[in-house]
Design an enzyme around this catalytic site. Structure first.
Site, PDB file in Angstrom:
ATOM      1  N   ARG A 190      -9.450   1.043   9.118  1.00 15.06           N
ATOM      2  CA  ARG A 190      -8.956  -0.285   9.467  1.00 15.06           C
ATOM      3  C   ARG A 190     -10.060  -1.173  10.016  1.00 15.06           C
ATOM      4  O   ARG A 190      -9.827  -2.347  10.269  1.00 15.06           O
ATOM      5  CB  ARG A 190      -7.927  -0.164  10.585  1.00 15.06           C
ATOM      6  CG  ARG A 190      -6.428  -0.004  10.330  1.00 15.06           C
ATOM      7  CD  ARG A 190      -5.778  -0.947   9.421  1.00 15.06           C
ATOM      8  NE  ARG A 190      -4.433  -1.319   9.814  1.00 15.06           N
ATOM      9  CZ  ARG A 190      -3.331  -0.649   9.508  1.00 15.06           C
ATOM     10  NH1 ARG A 190      -3.376   0.470   8.847  1.00 15.06           N
ATOM     11  NH2 ARG A 190      -2.156  -1.124   9.871  1.00 15.06           N
ATOM     12  N   ARG A 246      -0.761  -8.642  13.474  1.00 15.22           N
ATOM     13  CA  ARG A 246      -1.271  -7.688  12.479  1.00 15.22           C
ATOM     14  C   ARG A 246      -2.086  -8.400  11.399  1.00 15.22           C
ATOM     15  O   ARG A 246      -3.088  -7.870  10.924  1.00 15.22           O
ATOM     16  CB  ARG A 246      -0.109  -6.894  11.869  1.00 15.22           C
ATOM     17  CG  ARG A 246       0.397  -5.813  12.825  1.00 15.22           C
ATOM     18  CD  ARG A 246       1.833  -5.400  12.536  1.00 15.22           C
ATOM     19  NE  ARG A 246       1.989  -4.758  11.260  1.00 15.22           N
ATOM     20  CZ  ARG A 246       3.121  -4.739  10.555  1.00 15.22           C
ATOM     21  NH1 ARG A 246       4.200  -5.352  11.023  1.00 15.22           N
ATOM     22  NH2 ARG A 246       3.188  -4.116   9.413  1.00 15.22           N
ATOM     23  N   LYS A 289       0.829  -1.210   0.000  1.00 17.25           N
ATOM     24  CA  LYS A 289       0.000   0.000   0.000  1.00 17.25           C
ATOM     25  C   LYS A 289       0.864   1.261   0.000  1.00 17.25           C
ATOM     26  O   LYS A 289       0.624   2.184  -0.765  1.00 17.25           O
ATOM     27  CB  LYS A 289      -0.931   0.037   1.231  1.00 17.25           C
ATOM     28  CG  LYS A 289      -1.931  -1.096   1.311  1.00 17.25           C
ATOM     29  CD  LYS A 289      -2.903  -0.908   2.475  1.00 17.25           C
ATOM     30  CE  LYS A 289      -2.262  -0.924   3.855  1.00 17.25           C
ATOM     31  NZ  LYS A 289      -1.676  -2.235   4.233  1.00 17.25           N
ATOM     32  N   ARG A 312      11.474  -6.159   4.280  1.00 21.74           N
ATOM     33  CA  ARG A 312      11.368  -4.729   4.618  1.00 21.74           C
ATOM     34  C   ARG A 312      12.112  -4.446   5.925  1.00 21.74           C
ATOM     35  O   ARG A 312      12.799  -3.427   6.038  1.00 21.74           O
ATOM     36  CB  ARG A 312       9.887  -4.340   4.754  1.00 21.74           C
ATOM     37  CG  ARG A 312       9.683  -2.902   5.222  1.00 21.74           C
ATOM     38  CD  ARG A 312       8.249  -2.467   5.089  1.00 21.74           C
ATOM     39  NE  ARG A 312       7.419  -2.950   6.181  1.00 21.74           N
ATOM     40  CZ  ARG A 312       6.091  -2.890   6.202  1.00 21.74           C
ATOM     41  NH1 ARG A 312       5.440  -2.413   5.168  1.00 21.74           N
ATOM     42  NH2 ARG A 312       5.397  -3.336   7.224  1.00 21.74           N
ATOM     43  N   ARG A 336      11.048  -1.521  11.966  1.00 25.92           N
ATOM     44  CA  ARG A 336       9.962  -0.972  12.761  1.00 25.92           C
ATOM     45  C   ARG A 336       9.732  -1.861  13.973  1.00 25.92           C
ATOM     46  O   ARG A 336       9.983  -3.057  13.923  1.00 25.92           O
ATOM     47  CB  ARG A 336       8.678  -0.952  11.917  1.00 25.92           C
ATOM     48  CG  ARG A 336       8.640   0.142  10.912  1.00 25.92           C
ATOM     49  CD  ARG A 336       7.553  -0.059   9.886  1.00 25.92           C
ATOM     50  NE  ARG A 336       6.280  -0.582  10.425  1.00 25.92           N
ATOM     51  CZ  ARG A 336       5.157  -0.641   9.721  1.00 25.92           C
ATOM     52  NH1 ARG A 336       5.143  -0.208   8.479  1.00 25.92           N
ATOM     53  NH2 ARG A 336       4.061  -1.133  10.254  1.00 25.92           N
TER      54      ARG A 336
END
Ligand code: AMP
Length: 190
Positions: free
Chosen positions: A88, A147, A13, A127, A136
């Site tokens: 969300r 998640r 995204k 990532r 992160r």
């Protein structure tokens, strides 16, 4: 033109939102990026969100609804915005409907980036390895699992929500980045 990019964590995204932003006069609004900036700056919102985010759970609706409601009024959103990571869940989607109606704005399309869970773990590990300044707080196996669970339980119902409204369009998120971008442009150009 105002749109939503919908899809699981790691669907691409953010990458696609940046490409649309570069190609069209539209502003990427990532609630995840805004919350990470608030955490880095040590603001009250950041302090509230930090632990919840690190666990991979959703921060309270009123926080993100407030952030987006303020942000879409800024001058740089006047020509259009790309919601990336918001809404969300269904209650955020309902709050968005209300705020858009109040502000006289419209949602032109909801673009679902379809990806199988199997490849998301690999993408997010990649990532994490590539993120400047370290991964992160929520790019680790345990938070990622959370998640994905949260996505399926709370966010995926939005596919039906927007399909019913007639605004949903789907693109193949398993294709390479350029092809996904091409499919999204096709949707946006009608
Ligand atoms: P993202 O960068 O979109 O993957 O978001 C990272 C994390 O920020 C999520 O796992 C949530 O903890 C939080 N977050 C981002 N957007 C929202 C939202 N719309 N509602 C609730 N929590 C959010």
């Amino acid at each position: 033109m105002n749109i939503i990019l919908l899809g699981p964590p790691g669907a691409g995204k953010g990458t696609q939102a940046q490409r649309i932003e570069a190609g069209k006069n539209m502003k990427q609004l990532s609630t995840g990026d805004m919350l990470r900036a608030a955490i880095a700056a040590g603001t009250p919102i950041g302090l509230k969100a930090k632990d919840t985010m690190a666990r991979g759970e959703l921060v309270p609706d009123d926080i993100v609804v407030g952030i987006i409601s303020d942000r879409i009024e800024d001058a740089d959103c006047a020509a259009g915005f790309i919601l990336d990571g918001f809404p969300r869940n269904v209650s955020q989607a309902e709050a968005l409907d209300v705020m858009l109606a109040e502000k006289g704005l419209e949602l032109d399309a909801v673009v679902e980036i379809k990806v199988n869970d199997g490849i998301l773990i690999n993408r997010i590990e990649k990532r994490a390895a590539e993120t400047e300044g370290g991964p992160r707080a929520d790019d680790n196996a345990e938070a990622l699992k959370k998640r994905l669970d949260v996505y399926h339980a709370q966010t995926a119902p939005l596919i039906e929500y927007y399909a019913t409204k007639g605004t949903l369009r789907s693109v193949d998120g398993m294709a390479d980045m350029d092809e996904v971008a091409r499919q999204i442009m096709e949707v946006l150009n009608g």
